[in-house]
Scaffold this motif. Sequence first.
Motif, mmCIF file in Angstrom:
data_model
loop_
_atom_site.group_PDB
_atom_site.id
_atom_site.type_symbol
_atom_site.label_atom_id
_atom_site.label_comp_id
_atom_site.label_asym_id
_atom_site.label_seq_id
_atom_site.Cartn_x
_atom_site.Cartn_y
_atom_site.Cartn_z
ATOM 1 N N THR A 121 0.854 -1.264 -0.006
ATOM 2 C CA THR A 121 0.063 -0.009 0.015
ATOM 3 C C THR A 121 0.950 1.222 -0.034
ATOM 4 O O THR A 121 1.715 1.427 0.780
ATOM 5 C CB THR A 121 -0.865 0.031 1.146
ATOM 6 O OG1 THR A 121 -1.682 -1.201 1.286
ATOM 7 C CG2 THR A 121 -1.762 1.196 1.272
ATOM 8 N N ASP A 131 -1.220 -1.090 -4.299
ATOM 9 C CA ASP A 131 -2.467 -0.310 -4.158
ATOM 10 C C ASP A 131 -2.114 1.090 -3.808
ATOM 11 O O ASP A 131 -1.713 1.216 -2.569
ATOM 12 C CB ASP A 131 -3.496 -1.074 -3.295
ATOM 13 C CG ASP A 131 -5.000 -0.753 -3.687
ATOM 14 O OD1 ASP A 131 -5.365 -0.359 -4.726
ATOM 15 O OD2 ASP A 131 -5.812 -1.126 -2.876
ATOM 16 N N ASP A 150 -4.253 5.197 -3.360
ATOM 17 C CA ASP A 150 -5.366 6.090 -3.668
ATOM 18 C C ASP A 150 -5.123 6.579 -4.716
ATOM 19 O O ASP A 150 -4.092 6.928 -5.353
ATOM 20 C CB ASP A 150 -5.745 7.046 -2.575
ATOM 21 C CG ASP A 150 -6.127 6.080 -1.365
ATOM 22 O OD1 ASP A 150 -6.878 5.234 -1.401
ATOM 23 O OD2 ASP A 150 -5.748 6.430 -0.233
ATOM 24 N N GLY A 160 -7.696 2.237 -4.203
ATOM 25 C CA GLY A 160 -7.816 1.269 -3.034
ATOM 26 C C GLY A 160 -8.551 0.140 -3.424
ATOM 27 O O GLY A 160 -9.565 -0.034 -3.044
#
Length: 166
Positions: free
Chosen positions: A4, A33, A35, A120
Amino acid sequence: MSATNTPSAPVLTRHADAETCSDPSSVMTLLADSDAGAGGFTSYRSTFAKGAVGAPAHFHTRASELFFVIGGSLRVLVGEEVTVLEEGDFLAVPPRTPHAFAAAPGCEADVLFVFTPGMGRFDYLRLLGRVMRGEADPKEIAESSERFDNHYVDSPVWRAALEGSA
């Protein structure tokens, strides 16, 4: 470095550390992943069993979806055209373009997927796995369409292609 990420940070996901989601016909390896934002992306690898169904016809309003076939053959719908991607083939599907995919008839497929910008999406992939395993209600997918920018559509062309190989 972690799976992330923020768009400005390097991303390294070691194979041994990558989360996997599986269902009876595929295994997804979650790679990175982020945003939405400049440089953001989501990436995962899917390995499909022989003839496995991937995703029904759908489109994304904000993201481009990129496909790279690592091995095997992947049948894809793009707009109103069905074609087969072979090992080494690359496909970029822009926002608002209906598309679908499945392992080509009689074939396995190993595919790297990238969405840009990211948003996400790992929670969506986890939900798909739970639905495919019978652990979640398929209604949850429909209810999440805006959140994950995944909008399902009817495609007579895709239905005919699937029925023709059944």
